[in-house]
Structures are given as structure tokens and as C-alpha cells.
Design an enzyme around this catalytic site. Structure first.
Site, PDB file in Angstrom:
ATOM      1  N   GLY A 179       0.814  -1.216   0.000  1.00 57.55           N
ATOM      2  CA  GLY A 179       0.000   0.000   0.000  1.00 57.55           C
ATOM      3  C   GLY A 179       0.846   1.263   0.000  1.00 57.55           C
ATOM      4  O   GLY A 179       0.412   2.322  -0.466  1.00 57.55           O
ATOM      5  N   GLU A 197      -3.452   6.005   7.498  1.00 56.19           N
ATOM      6  CA  GLU A 197      -2.660   4.882   8.029  1.00 56.19           C
ATOM      7  C   GLU A 197      -2.702   4.969   9.558  1.00 56.19           C
ATOM      8  O   GLU A 197      -2.507   6.022  10.152  1.00 56.19           O
ATOM      9  CB  GLU A 197      -1.217   4.969   7.493  1.00 56.19           C
ATOM     10  CG  GLU A 197      -0.207   4.071   8.148  1.00 56.19           C
ATOM     11  CD  GLU A 197      -0.530   2.581   8.097  1.00 56.19           C
ATOM     12  OE1 GLU A 197      -0.669   2.012   7.009  1.00 56.19           O
ATOM     13  OE2 GLU A 197      -0.667   1.978   9.205  1.00 56.19           O
ATOM     14  N   ARG A 202       4.751   3.171   9.998  1.00 51.20           N
ATOM     15  CA  ARG A 202       4.594   2.932   8.561  1.00 51.20           C
ATOM     16  C   ARG A 202       4.643   4.267   7.809  1.00 51.20           C
ATOM     17  O   ARG A 202       5.215   4.358   6.726  1.00 51.20           O
ATOM     18  CB  ARG A 202       3.267   2.236   8.249  1.00 51.20           C
ATOM     19  CG  ARG A 202       3.096   0.891   8.927  1.00 51.20           C
ATOM     20  CD  ARG A 202       4.033  -0.130   8.307  1.00 51.20           C
ATOM     21  NE  ARG A 202       3.904  -1.432   8.941  1.00 51.20           N
ATOM     22  CZ  ARG A 202       3.426  -2.522   8.347  1.00 51.20           C
ATOM     23  NH1 ARG A 202       3.074  -2.468   7.101  1.00 51.20           N
ATOM     24  NH2 ARG A 202       3.351  -3.658   8.989  1.00 51.20           N
ATOM     25  N   SER A 266      -4.580  -4.323   5.151  1.00 50.66           N
ATOM     26  CA  SER A 266      -4.480  -5.775   4.953  1.00 50.66           C
ATOM     27  C   SER A 266      -5.778  -6.461   5.365  1.00 50.66           C
ATOM     28  O   SER A 266      -5.805  -7.327   6.244  1.00 50.66           O
ATOM     29  CB  SER A 266      -3.281  -6.335   5.716  1.00 50.66           C
ATOM     30  OG  SER A 266      -2.155  -6.318   4.895  1.00 50.66           O
ATOM     31  N   ALA A 267      -6.850  -6.091   4.679  1.00 46.77           N
ATOM     32  CA  ALA A 267      -8.172  -6.620   5.004  1.00 46.77           C
ATOM     33  C   ALA A 267      -8.285  -8.119   4.733  1.00 46.77           C
ATOM     34  O   ALA A 267      -9.188  -8.774   5.247  1.00 46.77           O
ATOM     35  CB  ALA A 267      -9.223  -5.869   4.196  1.00 46.77           C
ATOM     36  N   VAL A 275      -6.872  -3.091  11.715  1.00 41.72           N
ATOM     37  CA  VAL A 275      -7.047  -2.613  13.099  1.00 41.72           C
ATOM     38  C   VAL A 275      -8.484  -2.104  13.270  1.00 41.72           C
ATOM     39  O   VAL A 275      -8.934  -1.240  12.526  1.00 41.72           O
ATOM     40  CB  VAL A 275      -6.030  -1.484  13.412  1.00 41.72           C
ATOM     41  CG1 VAL A 275      -6.243  -0.931  14.818  1.00 41.72           C
ATOM     42  CG2 VAL A 275      -4.606  -2.005  13.235  1.00 41.72           C
ATOM     43  N   TYR A 323      -8.876  -2.670  -4.242  1.00 40.01           N
ATOM     44  CA  TYR A 323      -7.498  -2.850  -4.686  1.00 40.01           C
ATOM     45  C   TYR A 323      -6.900  -4.174  -4.239  1.00 40.01           C
ATOM     46  O   TYR A 323      -5.754  -4.245  -3.809  1.00 40.01           O
ATOM     47  CB  TYR A 323      -6.616  -1.671  -4.252  1.00 40.01           C
ATOM     48  CG  TYR A 323      -5.571  -1.372  -5.317  1.00 40.01           C
ATOM     49  CD1 TYR A 323      -5.149  -2.380  -6.183  1.00 40.01           C
ATOM     50  CD2 TYR A 323      -5.023  -0.124  -5.472  1.00 40.01           C
ATOM     51  CE1 TYR A 323      -4.227  -2.148  -7.159  1.00 40.01           C
ATOM     52  CE2 TYR A 323      -4.081   0.131  -6.453  1.00 40.01           C
ATOM     53  CZ  TYR A 323      -3.694  -0.883  -7.295  1.00 40.01           C
ATOM     54  OH  TYR A 323      -2.775  -0.662  -8.268  1.00 40.01           O
ATOM     55  N   CYS A 411       9.120  -3.662 -14.613  1.00 33.65           N
ATOM     56  CA  CYS A 411       8.258  -3.011 -15.593  1.00 33.65           C
ATOM     57  C   CYS A 411       7.321  -4.065 -16.144  1.00 33.65           C
ATOM     58  O   CYS A 411       7.607  -5.259 -16.064  1.00 33.65           O
ATOM     59  CB  CYS A 411       9.061  -2.358 -16.699  1.00 33.65           C
ATOM     60  SG  CYS A 411       9.993  -3.489 -17.685  1.00 33.65           S
TER      61      CYS A 411
HETATM   62  P1  NAD Z   1       0.731  -4.536   5.116  1.00 34.39           P
HETATM   63  O1  NAD Z   1       0.182  -5.490   6.117  1.00 34.39           O
HETATM   64  O2  NAD Z   1       2.199  -4.369   4.992  1.00 34.39           O
HETATM   65  O3  NAD Z   1       0.079  -3.102   5.335  1.00 34.39           O
HETATM   66  C1  NAD Z   1      -1.264  -2.897   5.704  1.00 34.39           C
HETATM   67  C2  NAD Z   1      -1.347  -1.544   6.386  1.00 34.39           C
HETATM   68  O4  NAD Z   1      -2.698  -1.225   6.717  1.00 34.39           O
HETATM   69  C3  NAD Z   1      -0.559  -1.494   7.695  1.00 34.39           C
HETATM   70  O5  NAD Z   1       0.380  -0.465   7.614  1.00 34.39           O
HETATM   71  C4  NAD Z   1      -1.625  -1.246   8.749  1.00 34.39           C
HETATM   72  O6  NAD Z   1      -1.150  -0.453   9.821  1.00 34.39           O
HETATM   73  C5  NAD Z   1      -2.691  -0.517   7.956  1.00 34.39           C
HETATM   74  N1  NAD Z   1      -4.026  -0.613   8.554  1.00 34.39           N
HETATM   75  C6  NAD Z   1      -4.633  -1.707   9.078  1.00 34.39           C
HETATM   76  N2  NAD Z   1      -5.864  -1.410   9.506  1.00 34.39           N
HETATM   77  C7  NAD Z   1      -6.054  -0.096   9.243  1.00 34.39           C
HETATM   78  C8  NAD Z   1      -7.139   0.783   9.429  1.00 34.39           C
HETATM   79  N3  NAD Z   1      -8.281   0.367   9.976  1.00 34.39           N
HETATM   80  N4  NAD Z   1      -7.001   2.067   9.032  1.00 34.39           N
HETATM   81  C9  NAD Z   1      -5.856   2.526   8.475  1.00 34.39           C
HETATM   82  N5  NAD Z   1      -4.779   1.718   8.275  1.00 34.39           N
HETATM   83  C10 NAD Z   1      -4.882   0.421   8.648  1.00 34.39           C
HETATM   84  O7  NAD Z   1       0.110  -5.002   3.726  1.00 34.39           O
HETATM   85  P2  NAD Z   1       0.498  -4.590   2.235  1.00 34.39           P
HETATM   86  O8  NAD Z   1       1.609  -5.441   1.766  1.00 34.39           O
HETATM   87  O9  NAD Z   1       0.631  -3.128   2.125  1.00 34.39           O
HETATM   88  O10 NAD Z   1      -0.802  -5.071   1.467  1.00 34.39           O
HETATM   89  C11 NAD Z   1      -2.043  -4.440   1.722  1.00 34.39           C
HETATM   90  C12 NAD Z   1      -3.193  -5.204   1.140  1.00 34.39           C
HETATM   91  O11 NAD Z   1      -3.215  -5.069  -0.258  1.00 34.39           O
HETATM   92  C13 NAD Z   1      -3.146  -6.688   1.423  1.00 34.39           C
HETATM   93  O12 NAD Z   1      -4.447  -7.165   1.657  1.00 34.39           O
HETATM   94  C14 NAD Z   1      -2.593  -7.257   0.191  1.00 34.39           C
HETATM   95  O13 NAD Z   1      -2.941  -8.614  -0.009  1.00 34.39           O
HETATM   96  C15 NAD Z   1      -3.225  -6.374  -0.833  1.00 34.39           C
HETATM   97  N6  NAD Z   1      -2.421  -6.313  -2.034  1.00 34.39           N
HETATM   98  C16 NAD Z   1      -2.991  -5.931  -3.149  1.00 34.39           C
HETATM   99  C17 NAD Z   1      -2.247  -5.892  -4.289  1.00 34.39           C
HETATM  100  C18 NAD Z   1      -2.883  -5.501  -5.500  1.00 34.39           C
HETATM  101  O14 NAD Z   1      -3.778  -6.179  -5.862  1.00 34.39           O
HETATM  102  N7  NAD Z   1      -2.491  -4.419  -6.093  1.00 34.39           N
HETATM  103  C19 NAD Z   1      -0.935  -6.232  -4.325  1.00 34.39           C
HETATM  104  C20 NAD Z   1      -0.384  -6.594  -3.158  1.00 34.39           C
HETATM  105  C21 NAD Z   1      -1.112  -6.595  -2.014  1.00 34.39           C
END
Ligand code: NAD
Length: 557
Positions: A179, A197, A202, A266-267, A275, A323, A411
């Protein structure tokens, strides 16, 4: 106790230069990329072996990590190590053209494929969550996702705003490993973004790496800055400290006009990744340990509210998209019946690229020398001079992306292009224009490597969203073609029960054997994307198949 002591004292970093610790460059490449995944510059929580994406890990525990390292150091060039969810479980004699490592991560029999059962096994030390590139050792830090996110926002800008996000405001949440790319991807497209965030660390990380411009704890301040930047047509990224399910409500009340809304908390992992509203980080950590069931109940409830707020933005006219974190599914299960009223990003913006076998191609310089990557940047320009979007990305990446760990580049390249680039890199290694071999791989989020009905394969033309055979075939054909390490995973991106996907990495060490393997793997791998989409009935994919003479026995006409 021992585990705890080791985890607080361990610091891992990939070796650089041309002195090997292993018996060949292929094994050395695996070792360096495993260590690179856990480099503190790369990984989100390296002391817990967590690379990114909630609890996406590189090895099951430190003991398993040490055993993998020791095995790689003794592995012969005609042997293959097997890794089961982050633990090395065997070595067999195979042959030189076979992969050096085969990995399977978090794969559960479908009836048991849920978080609850996974956590039980995880606690017993029998499994780990491999996410996508965490457990398959080809994560390259936030740059990896930056390009994909840039592509997505560029495609959105094209579709809705005449090609640029200038003068628009995007609202999102989550500045984690993946993210964290969102703010920079939006500003690279000329827009303004407020990224909520909950974790101040982070936010600091993204400010330090230059991925985000400014931060504030004040919602009013964030709104003011966003409005000003929008009015001046400036690109600006603002991190707002807060819980999205709470701040989004206040932003709606505030009446801020938001053009685009998405989310990357990270839903996918309701216990470790999201959180709940009303909890500080510390309180959340305590509850998570004390009463995991209650934690999941509260975080799922907050996610439902979060999605309801996203739907309200949509009703007010914002473009809203999921996303890839599966937040809509959680909300649906919590009773938000219209949760899927906004689309996922793949059907909305990415599928046409997948039909061309296009996807996130990446490479890392094992030398550790940034000059090697700059030479490959030049190579892109030499090989694809007509691709303006690609050249713009390479220039921006050079200017804005700080390398994390081993220097690397990503890329999106299509069928034919990947083979061309991979073989040309091998040629540069052979001629000594690069100071050491290069590893070439990709994300699992690719055209032909994944089955994920709420993400990569959402709304397939023929309704084949949940067919997992394609991901299995991808791993099998890339193994047959001679990838250097091949992996098969479950649950990445969207969580347990929702995805199956495969990874591949192949080493360009300048040898003739590498050339042969690169040619095969970089054909079969994107070729799977064309097969998969042609089989589902996409015209574009069928035309690509014809154009490249891809052999499809029962091709639709
Ligand atoms: P991560 O766990 O490193 O980061 C998630 C962030 O969300 C953390 O920093 C956490 O503090 C924050 N967070 C949690 N609950 C929150 C809330 N209620 N309000 C605000 N912030 C909150 O995960 P990541 O690697 O950044 O991945 C994020 C998500 O995106 C995952 O579910 C992952 O699977 C998905 N993802 C999507 C793609 C894509 O399709 N483009 C690619 C990779 C990951």
C-alpha cells in the site's frame, strides 16, 4: 525462548559482489534473494521473518531459515531442494535443467482452507503464510508494487480523466509494504492523494523512502492541503494518521469532494492485517493475543463500515474500486449486501493487459551494484524505443525510486517482450557488461499464474473465476521449462480460501544453459496468460495467440 533470542538479534542482508557462498550462481541467487527478502530495508518486520502483506513470511522460523541457508550452501547444480511452507523438507538428485528449489506455501485441502485452520497449524509450527513473493523469495520492496499501482492509476486516468490525475483527489488507506506505493503512484500520475494509516511507523517509513510527501495527524489539515494542491494543479501525497473506518466517515461529513477511492489495508487477514475502530495499535496487539475471536469480530465489523463508507463515496460520484485486499468479501459476510457494487481493479483496469500476456516482470542485480540496473534500464530503451509509457516509467523510476536491498527494476512486459529482455540481460552478463548475474522473476499477480475470484480472475468472461487448474499448470509448465525456483501458493493477496497462485524465478548467469532456460520459461510463463484468457473467450487474447502462433488445440473462433 531460543526463538525469541534469535529473533531479536538477527539481521539478514544479501551478500553482494562475485564471491560465492554456494556451489554455483543459481544456488547463490536463491540464497541472496531469500536474504534480500529479509533485509531490514526490504522487509516490513524482518525480526519476525515477515516480509509484507500482513504476516507474509520468507521462512517458517529462524531454525528453518538456517536450515534452508545451510542446504543451499551444499546444494549441487543437479539437485533440487523442496520447501514446504517455509521449511526445507528434502533434497533430491534431479538434473541441471531442473529447478534448484521447488516451494509450496500455505496450501490447504479446500474444505480446510480457511484462516482458522491455518492459524491452528501455524501455531503448531506446521505452516506459514507465504503471501505471494514473500515465501517465494522474489519480493523487491515497494518498487515491485509501485509500477503495478502506477499502471493501474495511469489506466484509470486514461479511462476517466483524459490521461492524467492532475486536479483530482484520491482517498485510500494502508501504507504497508504494498500500500505504501499508492502515494507515489498517484503523484507520478499528477494527482493529490490522502492516504490514511493507523501506524505512525509505517508513515515514517514512506516519508523516509520518498514515497509520500507530507504527513499530519489532523484531518482538517489534510483536507486543507489536498484542496490547495488540487486547486493549484499540483501533485501531492498526504499521509493522515488515523483509522480509515473512522476518518472516512469524518471526511464524508466534512464534504470533501473525492474523485477516486480505494483501499490497501491488509483486510485479507482480519486477525493480523486490519485494526478495528476505537483501538490503538497497542490495544489491538493485546486483544489480538488475548482474544483472537473477539478481534476478528471487531475488525470484520469495522471493515463492513469501511466498505459502507466507500459505497457512500461512490453514490456521491467518486470512482471507487477494490485494490485486491478482499475487503468487499468481509463486508458481504458481515451483511453489506451491496459490497460488490464497486468493481475490483483487475476487471476495471488490468484485464486488457493480461490478455496480451502483459504483467509485472522484474529483475534484481546480484552484484548489489546499482550501475548494473542502470545498464538494464538502458537496455529497455534500446529494445523497446517505441513504447513511450514504458520509457516514461523507466525515467521516473530512476529519478524517484530508491533501491531497497539488492538493486532491482520492474516493468510490465508482454508475451515476446519478456523473452527478448531476459535473453538480452543474459547476453550482457555473458559479455561482462554487467558485473554479476541477474535474477529475473515476477509477482504472482500476473496474467497466467493465478486463480483469485475476487481479484485477478474476478468476472471472467466465461464465469471461470474459481478454476484453479490454470495456476497449477503455470507452476508445472515453468518447472518443465526449467525455472530456477518455482513456487505454488494458496491465500496470497486476498487470504485463505480465496486464491491459488504460482511464482517463477530464473537466473541469467551469462551461460548458454541460462539462455536456453530463459527462452523457454519466459515463453511458457506469459504464454499461460494468453492461453488462459483465450480459453475464457477474450478476443484480444485470441488475436494475440494468432499473432504469436501459440498452439491452442481447441481455440475458439
Ligand atoms: P501490510 O500489512 O504491509 O500493510 C497494511 C497496512 O494497513 C498497515 O500499515 C496497517 O497499519 C494498515 N491498517 C490496518 N488497519 C487499518 C485501518 N483500519 N485504518 C488505516 N490503516 C490500517 O500489507 P500490504 O503489503 O501493504 O498489502 C495491503 C493489502 O493489499 C493486502 O491485503 C494485500 O494482499 C493487498 N495487495 C494488493 C495488491 C494488488 O492487488 N495491487 C498487491 C499486493 C497486495
Amino acid at each position: 525462548k531460543e526463538e525469541k533470542r534469535m529473533s531479536t538479534t538477527r539481521k539478514v542482508k544479501a551478500r553482494t559482489g562475485t564471491t560465492l557462498e554456494c556451489k554455483g550462481w543459481e544456488q547463490e541467487a536463491v540464497l541472496r534473494m531469500l536474504c534480500n527478502n529479509l533485509d531490514p530495508e526490504v522487509a516490513e518486520i524482518p525480526e519476525e521473518l515477515v516480509v509484507y502483506g500482513g504476516i507474509g513470511k520468507a521462512a517458517r522460523n529462524w531454525e528453518a531459515f538456517d536450515a534452508i541457508v545451510a542446504t543451499l550452501k551444499r546444494l549441487e547444480k543437479d539437485e533440487t531442494m523442496l520447501v514446504q511452507s517455509g521449511k526445507p523438507v528434502g533434497v533430491f538428485k534431479t538434473h541441471e535443467r531442473a529447478p534448484r528449489v521447488l516451494l509450496s506455501n500455505s496450501v490447504l485441502v479446500p474444505k480446510w482452507a480457511n484462516w482458522q485452520h491455518f492459524h491452528e497449524l501455524d501455531q503448531k509450527g506446521l505452516m506459514m503464510y507465504g503471501q505471494m513473493t514473500a515465501g517465494s523469495w522474489i519480493y523487491i520492496g515497494s518498487q515491485g508494487i509501485l509500477q503495478g499501482t502506477y499502471e493501474t492509476f495511469a489506466s484509470l486516468a486514461e479511462k476517466h480523466f483524459g490521461g492524467s490525475l492532475k486536479g483530482t483527489i484520491t482517498l485510500t488507506a494502508g501504507l504497508g509494504g504494498m500500500g505504501g506505493a499508492q502515494p507515489l503512484a498517484v503523484t507520478m500520475n499528477g494527482g493529490v492523494v490522502i492516504a490514511v494509516e493507523v501506524d505512525p511507523d509505517r508513515i515514517s517509513k514512506r516519508l523516509q523512502s520518498g514515497y509520500c510527501d507530507v504527513s499530519t495527524e489532523s484531518l482538517e489539515e489534510a483536507v486543507l492541503w489536498a484542496k490547495e494542491a488540487k486547486a493549484n494543479g499540483e501533485a501531492l501525497s498526504i499521509a493522515l494518521l488515523g483509522n480509515a473506518a473512522e476518518t472516512h466517515e469524518r471526511l464524508l461529513q466534512n464534504g470533501l469532494e473525492v474523485d477516486i477511492v480505494t483501499d490497501q489495508t491488509s483486510a485479507h487477514d482480519p486477525l493480523n492485517g486490519y485494526v478495528p475502530v476505537g483501538y490503538t495499535l497497542q490495544e489491538a496487539a493485546v486483544l489480538r493475543k488475548k482474544d483472537p475471536g473477539e478481534y476478528v469480530r471487531l475488525s470484520s465489523k469495522s471493515m463492513a463500515k469501511h466498505v459502507e463508507l466507500m459505497l457512500q463515496f461512490q453514490r456521491k460520484g467518486s470512482i471507487v474500486f477494490d485494490y485486491g485486499n478482499n475487503i468487499r468479501q468481509v463486508a458481504l459476510e458481515e451483511g453489506v449486501e451491496d459490497a460488490f457494487d464497486f468493481p475490483g481493479f483487475v476487471p476495471a483496469y488490468i484485464r486488457p493487459l493480461f490478455c496480451e500476456g502483459n504483467g509485472p516482470f522484474r529483475w534484481a542485480a546480484l552484484s548489489g551494484d546499482p550501475k548494473d540496473i542502470y545498464r538494464t534500464d538502458q537496455l529497455i530503451k534500446e529494445l523497446f524505443p517505441e513504447n513511450e509509457k514504458l520509457l516514461r516509467w523507466i525515467d521516473m523510476a530512476q529519478e524517484k525510486v530508491q533501491f531497497q536491498g539488492l538493486p532491482s527494476r520492474i516493468c510490465w512486459l508482454g508475451y515476446g517482450e519478456r523473452k527478448k529482455m531476459g535473453m538480452a540481460i543474459n547476453e550482457l552478463v555473458k559479455k561482462g557488461e554487467l558485473s554479476a548475474p541477474v535474477v529475473i522473476g515476477r509477482d504472482h499477480l500476473d496474467c497466467g499464474s493465478v486463480a483469485s475470484p475476487n481479484r485477478e480472475t474476478e468476472s471472467m468472461l466465461d464465469g471461470s473465476d474459481a478454476v484453479g487448474d490454470w495456476a497449477v499448470l503455470n507452476a508445472l509448465i515453468n518447472t518443465a521449462a526449467g525455472g530456477s525456483w518455482i513456487s505454488f501458493h494458496h491465500g496470497g493477496g486476498v487470504g485463505m480460501g480465496y486464491s491459488l497462485h504460482a511464482g517463477m524465478v530464473v537466473v541469467a548467469d551469462g551461460t548458454d544453459l541460462a539462455e536456453e532456460r530463459l527462452e523457454r520459461v519466459l515463453t511458457t510463463d506469459p504464454g499461460m496468460g494468453i492461453l488462459r484468457h483465450a480459453d475464457a473467450g477474450y478476443d484480444k487474447a485470441m488475436k494475440e495467440a494468432d499473432k504469436h502462433d501459440i498452439d491452442i488445440p481447441m481455440k475458439r473462433r
